[in-house]
Design an enzyme around this catalytic site. Structure first.
Site, mmCIF file in Angstrom:
data_model
loop_
_atom_site.group_PDB
_atom_site.id
_atom_site.type_symbol
_atom_site.label_atom_id
_atom_site.label_comp_id
_atom_site.label_asym_id
_atom_site.label_seq_id
_atom_site.Cartn_x
_atom_site.Cartn_y
_atom_site.Cartn_z
ATOM 1 N N LEU A 121 46.314 36.145 41.383
ATOM 2 C CA LEU A 121 46.149 37.567 41.711
ATOM 3 C C LEU A 121 45.005 38.219 40.934
ATOM 4 C CD1 LEU A 121 49.916 38.611 41.781
ATOM 5 C CD2 LEU A 121 48.410 38.274 43.737
ATOM 6 N N ARG A 122 44.254 37.410 40.200
ATOM 7 C CA ARG A 122 43.156 37.986 39.433
ATOM 8 C C ARG A 122 42.081 38.555 40.354
ATOM 9 N NH1 ARG A 122 42.008 34.264 34.773
ATOM 10 N NH2 ARG A 122 43.823 35.311 33.878
ATOM 11 N N GLY A 123 41.954 38.008 41.558
ATOM 12 C CA GLY A 123 40.964 38.534 42.505
ATOM 13 C C GLY A 123 41.266 39.969 42.901
ATOM 14 N N ASP A 165 36.671 31.542 35.642
ATOM 15 C CA ASP A 165 37.681 32.473 36.109
ATOM 16 C C ASP A 165 37.807 33.694 35.206
ATOM 17 O OD1 ASP A 165 39.792 33.104 38.005
ATOM 18 O OD2 ASP A 165 41.200 32.744 36.370
#
Length: 328
Positions: free
Chosen positions: A260-262, A179
């Site tokens: 919300l890293r995407g 990730d």
């Protein structure tokens, strides 16, 4: 793969690049060639922490010992993290030579200090030992390396772009580390004859005369370096309109991406993509272009869907495009 590396060079906030592919597909070669395309850094002679002139590390005797230390331009560091490396070598430890000769308790910086303001390259990243994975996760999140051992208490900046490569047949990557990589790409051997022949020709030309080979491609390399420099300067001013942000959120929702890293990665990658292309606004096309490499490694496994992650992302992109065209 090359495009992902350039995006990471322009936007360090992306979090790095993960490259998976079969042996002999040029993964390591491409990463190490990146050093010749990156702008040089102004560093004090003898500095072991790659300090900036404005904010030197408090433990750097060179940058803090003189009013105006001699500075010179040096290549952006690309530091290899070998398998089997010890934690002391990565983080740094007590300088045994000084301790034995003079009784002075001094810190000897490790690989993380050398990688500061540059790249940390981990080949066979999926075979990295768990305790080193935990260490890298902590440093990547904070940008600071903390060493507390043998009577030493040291904190120094360690902000680097992480690049990992590996063969998927040799094992999977821990989800926490997976990730942390902003972009992920899969590479394979070219399947057309002309491309394979050209690769062999260039490799042979390099081995026969490396100097002549570099001279042949120097102009192309400088052109890419100039594009990176310009993009790094303008990227803070590149606008990301709401339309592009909504598309990023829509893609992540449809694909079931956790957190919300995407969206953040899509925004940063889209901004770097636009800056490299000489534009000052992120378009829908920019977001769609970077979506596969920004999202394919963030998908949950679906046992009912035998398609690969890239195919699943591409399928959702096609659905979004069809709906957009339909509404238009």
């Amino acid at each position: 793969m090359k495009h992902a590396l350039l995006l990471a060079a322009v936007e360090p906030g992306l979090g790095g690049v993960l490259v998976f592919g079969d042996r002999g597909t040029g993964k390591s070669t491409a990463v190490r060639a990146l050093a010749g395309l990156l702008p040089e850094l102004s560093l004090a002679d003898g500095c072991q922490y790659n300090c900036t002139e404005e904010n030197p590390s408090p433990h750097c005797s060179v940058c803090n010992g003189e009013a105006h230390p001699q500075r010179s331009l040096r290549p952006t560091p690309i530091v290899d993290l070998p398998l089997g490396v010890t934690e002391d070598r990565v983080c740094g430890a007590l300088d045994l030579e000084k301790a034995l000769l003079s009784g002075e308790r001094a810190f000897e910086p490790g690989l993380l200090a050398r990688a500061h303001r540059g790249f940390l390259y981990i080949d066979e990243v999926n075979l990295l030992e768990d305790h080193l994975v935990d260490l890298l996760l902590d440093v990547a999140a904070s940008g600071v390396n903390v060493v507390e051992r043998e009577g030493l208490s040291v904190r120094h900046p360690a902000k680097f772009i992480m690049i990992g490569s590996g063969n998927p047949e040799e094992g999977e990557l821990r989800p926490q580390l997976l990730d942390r990589f902003g972009l992920s790409v899969d590479v394979g051997s070219p399947d057309d004859i002309e491309t394979r022949v050209e690769v062999v020709r260039r490799r042979d030309a390099y081995e026969l005369n490396p100097v002549s080979f570099h001279e042949t491609w120097q102009a192309a390399d400088l052109e890419i370096r100039d594009a990176i420099l310009i993009a790094k300067k303008v990227i803070p001013s590149v606008n990301v309109p709401d339309e592009s942000l909504r598309l990023a959120a829509d893609l992540c929702i449809r694909l079931g991406v956790d957190g919300l890293r995407g969206e953040l990665t899509l925004m940063r990658a889209g901004r770097a993509h636009a800056a490299l292309d000489g534009r000052m606004e992120v378009t829908v096309a920019d977001i769609l272009s970077v979506a596969p490499m920004a999202l394919c490694h963030r998908l949950r496994r679906d046992p009912l869907d035998e398609a690969g992650s890239v195919a699943r992302v591409t399928r959702v992109i096609d659905e979004v495009v069809d709906q957009t065209v339909g509404h238009a």
